[in-house]
Motif scaffolding. Structure first.
Motif, PDB file in Angstrom:
ATOM      1  N   ARG A   1       0.844  -1.204   0.000  1.00 17.46           N
ATOM      2  CA  ARG A   1       0.000   0.000   0.000  1.00 17.46           C
ATOM      3  C   ARG A   1       0.876   1.250   0.000  1.00 17.46           C
ATOM      4  O   ARG A   1       0.633   2.197  -0.747  1.00 17.46           O
ATOM      5  CB  ARG A   1      -0.925   0.007   1.213  1.00 17.46           C
ATOM      6  CG  ARG A   1      -1.873   1.195   1.233  1.00 17.46           C
ATOM      7  CD  ARG A   1      -2.797   1.191   2.435  1.00 17.46           C
ATOM      8  NE  ARG A   1      -3.329  -0.113   2.730  1.00 17.46           N
ATOM      9  CZ  ARG A   1      -3.297  -0.689   3.934  1.00 17.46           C
ATOM     10  NH1 ARG A   1      -2.780  -0.060   4.976  1.00 17.46           N
ATOM     11  NH2 ARG A   1      -3.810  -1.884   4.118  1.00 17.46           N
ATOM     12  N   ILE A  26       2.547   1.709  -3.447  1.00 15.99           N
ATOM     13  CA  ILE A  26       1.591   2.173  -4.449  1.00 15.99           C
ATOM     14  C   ILE A  26       1.301   3.657  -4.244  1.00 15.99           C
ATOM     15  O   ILE A  26       1.222   4.427  -5.202  1.00 15.99           O
ATOM     16  CB  ILE A  26       0.301   1.328  -4.404  1.00 15.99           C
ATOM     17  CG1 ILE A  26       0.597  -0.091  -4.901  1.00 15.99           C
ATOM     18  CG2 ILE A  26      -0.803   1.973  -5.240  1.00 15.99           C
ATOM     19  CD1 ILE A  26      -0.532  -1.075  -4.687  1.00 15.99           C
ATOM     20  N   CYS A  40      -4.891  -0.405  -6.467  1.00 16.47           N
ATOM     21  CA  CYS A  40      -4.017   0.075  -7.538  1.00 16.47           C
ATOM     22  C   CYS A  40      -4.775   0.083  -8.864  1.00 16.47           C
ATOM     23  O   CYS A  40      -4.609   0.986  -9.678  1.00 16.47           O
ATOM     24  CB  CYS A  40      -2.772  -0.793  -7.633  1.00 16.47           C
ATOM     25  SG  CYS A  40      -1.544  -0.148  -8.791  1.00 16.47           S
ATOM     26  N   LYS A  54      -6.625   3.184  -9.384  1.00 21.52           N
ATOM     27  CA  LYS A  54      -5.736   4.299  -9.723  1.00 21.52           C
ATOM     28  C   LYS A  54      -5.268   4.210 -11.178  1.00 21.52           C
ATOM     29  O   LYS A  54      -5.106   5.221 -11.846  1.00 21.52           O
ATOM     30  CB  LYS A  54      -4.543   4.286  -8.773  1.00 21.52           C
ATOM     31  CG  LYS A  54      -3.630   5.464  -8.885  1.00 21.52           C
ATOM     32  CD  LYS A  54      -2.556   5.435  -7.806  1.00 21.52           C
ATOM     33  CE  LYS A  54      -1.650   6.631  -7.904  1.00 21.52           C
ATOM     34  NZ  LYS A  54      -0.630   6.636  -6.849  1.00 21.52           N
TER      35      LYS A  54
END
Length: 78
Positions: free
Chosen positions: A29, A32, A63, A66
């Motif tokens: 996390r 990322i 992810c 995103k």
């Protein structure tokens, strides 16, 4: 777990080694979250990933939000 990041132009390769589970998913996390806005594509290499739990999958899905569409790939899945 080991996380190896390699940047090539505007594409980031993230190779994961070991186990991606409840205890190690916060590490992913963080990595990322640190991806530069200039990065347009992310590729995860699971060649040396031995295990992934639902907590690890959750981080991959974060992810994916995103980097939607063809901006994210997962390769070498066993």
């Amino acid at each position: 777990m080991e996380i190896i990041k390699m940047l090539s132009g505007n594409e980031m390769m993230i190779a994961l080694e070991g186990r991606l589970d409840t205890t190690t998913s916060p590490l992913l996390r963080e990595q990322i979250a640190q991806i530069s806005p200039e990065v347009e594509k992310v590729k995860f290499d699971f060649k040396d990933l031995n295990y992934i739990s639902s907590a690890g999958l959750r981080e991959i899905l974060v992810c994916r939000k995103k980097f939607s569409g063809d901006k994210m790939k997962v390769v070498n899945v066993s």
